[in-house]
Structures are given as C-alpha cells and as structure tokens.
Design a protein around this motif. Sequence first.
Motif, PDB file in Angstrom:
ATOM      1  N   HIS A  57       2.630   6.499  -6.749  1.00 23.44           N
ATOM      2  CA  HIS A  57       1.627   7.441  -7.264  1.00 23.44           C
ATOM      3  C   HIS A  57       2.109   8.881  -7.092  1.00 23.44           C
ATOM      4  O   HIS A  57       2.025   9.686  -8.029  1.00 23.44           O
ATOM      5  N   HIS A  58       2.635   9.219  -5.926  1.00 21.64           N
ATOM      6  CA  HIS A  58       3.138  10.578  -5.679  1.00 21.64           C
ATOM      7  C   HIS A  58       4.328  10.892  -6.577  1.00 21.64           C
ATOM      8  O   HIS A  58       4.441  12.010  -7.088  1.00 21.64           O
TER       9      HIS A  58
ATOM     10  N   THR B   2       1.387   4.134  -2.866  1.00 21.82           N
ATOM     11  CA  THR B   2       1.185   5.557  -2.611  1.00 21.82           C
ATOM     12  C   THR B   2       2.419   6.354  -3.006  1.00 21.82           C
ATOM     13  O   THR B   2       2.312   7.408  -3.646  1.00 21.82           O
ATOM     14  N   CYS B   3       3.588   5.846  -2.647  1.00 21.15           N
ATOM     15  CA  CYS B   3       4.840   6.526  -3.019  1.00 21.15           C
ATOM     16  C   CYS B   3       5.000   6.582  -4.531  1.00 21.15           C
ATOM     17  O   CYS B   3       5.395   7.613  -5.083  1.00 21.15           O
TER      18      CYS B   3
ATOM     19  N   GLN C 144       6.025  10.135   2.879  1.00 25.31           N
ATOM     20  CA  GLN C 144       5.686   8.845   2.287  1.00 25.31           C
ATOM     21  C   GLN C 144       6.919   7.932   2.187  1.00 25.31           C
ATOM     22  O   GLN C 144       6.839   6.736   2.421  1.00 25.31           O
TER      23      GLN C 144
ATOM     24  N   LYS D 261       0.838  -1.214   0.000  1.00 27.04           N
ATOM     25  CA  LYS D 261       0.000   0.000   0.000  1.00 27.04           C
ATOM     26  C   LYS D 261       0.863   1.249   0.000  1.00 27.04           C
ATOM     27  O   LYS D 261       0.646   2.177  -0.786  1.00 27.04           O
ATOM     28  N   ILE D 262       1.833   1.264   0.890  1.00 25.18           N
ATOM     29  CA  ILE D 262       2.693   2.440   1.016  1.00 25.18           C
ATOM     30  C   ILE D 262       3.548   2.599  -0.234  1.00 25.18           C
ATOM     31  O   ILE D 262       3.754   3.710  -0.720  1.00 25.18           O
TER      32      ILE D 262
END
Length: 169
Positions: free
Chosen positions: A60-61, A57-58, A76, A53-54
């Motif tokens: 995606h950012h 997210t990283c 993140q 998940k993390i």
Amino acid sequence: MASSVEHMRQGGAQPNVQQSAGAQPVNQAENDPIYRFKLLLPRLKESLVNLMKIAGTCLHHNSQQLEDSTSSVDIQLQKFEKSLEEFYSMCDQVEISLRLALENSQLNADTVKYIPACVNVPNEKGELPSTQRIMQYPQYQAIIRQQIHSAKEMHDLLLQFSQKITAKT
C-alpha cells in the motif's frame, strides 16, 4: 539433519511451550516430533498472517509512492524483512519436526522388522508390560549374538575379498 537436530537440542529453535490444565508434560514435546509439530502450527499460522499484513502495508505504501515519507517505507520494509525471517524460521522448525518424525517412523519400522517382539523389561513399578509379543531377555541375547556373528562373518568375507583383490594387482 544431525546438525539441525543438535541445534534444536541446544535450544536454538525451541517453541514456547505452556502447560494448560490437563495438558501433557513438556517433556513429551522434546520426545515426540508430531506433538512439537502440533505446537508449531498455530505459531506458523500467526506468523503467516503477520507477514501478509505487513506485506499488504508495504504494498500500500509503495503504491502511493510517497516521496516525503521514505523513513516510514524503510521502517515498513524492515518490519517486513523481520516478519519474513520469522516465518522462514517457523517453516524450518516445522521441517525439522517432520523430518524427525519420519526418521522415528522409519526407525520403528526397522525395529519391528528385525526384532519382531518386545524385550520383557519391568517398568519403574516393577510390572511387566502387557503386550502380546513379549520376548524374554535370554531370547533377546540370542538374537544379538546371532547379529554379531553375522556381522563378523560379513567382515571376514569382505576382508578376504579385499585381500584377493590386492593380491591380483
């Protein structure tokens, strides 16, 4: 291996063990590496899900390449590093448990090979075990004496051999 097992005994990497109704005692987790492994599996899966998940997210950012929110990217990244470290820690605990289980299995195989019967020792209630292969204590002592005698013979042979080698040089 010995240092990692010692590290676990000192409490460096102990899983949170909770007893549920009808569950076996916590002491079994200390004695049985397979039981410990079974307790670690759900935590390992949870850690992997959290890590993915993390990481997503990283990713995606980073793909959005937001110049103004570098602080959120750093946060993140720190979360990702912490989650990755937690996952590696869980993997290490699983590895230790499996190595310990393998060592116990090898020790058990050696025990069965060299002492093929159990020693007849009463339990806490004073009852004798009801196994098929029971050895009386005097028989056990005879085997131990034989093993000690064989070890002394081997020691003497090695000593004589080393004296002959040093005498020739």
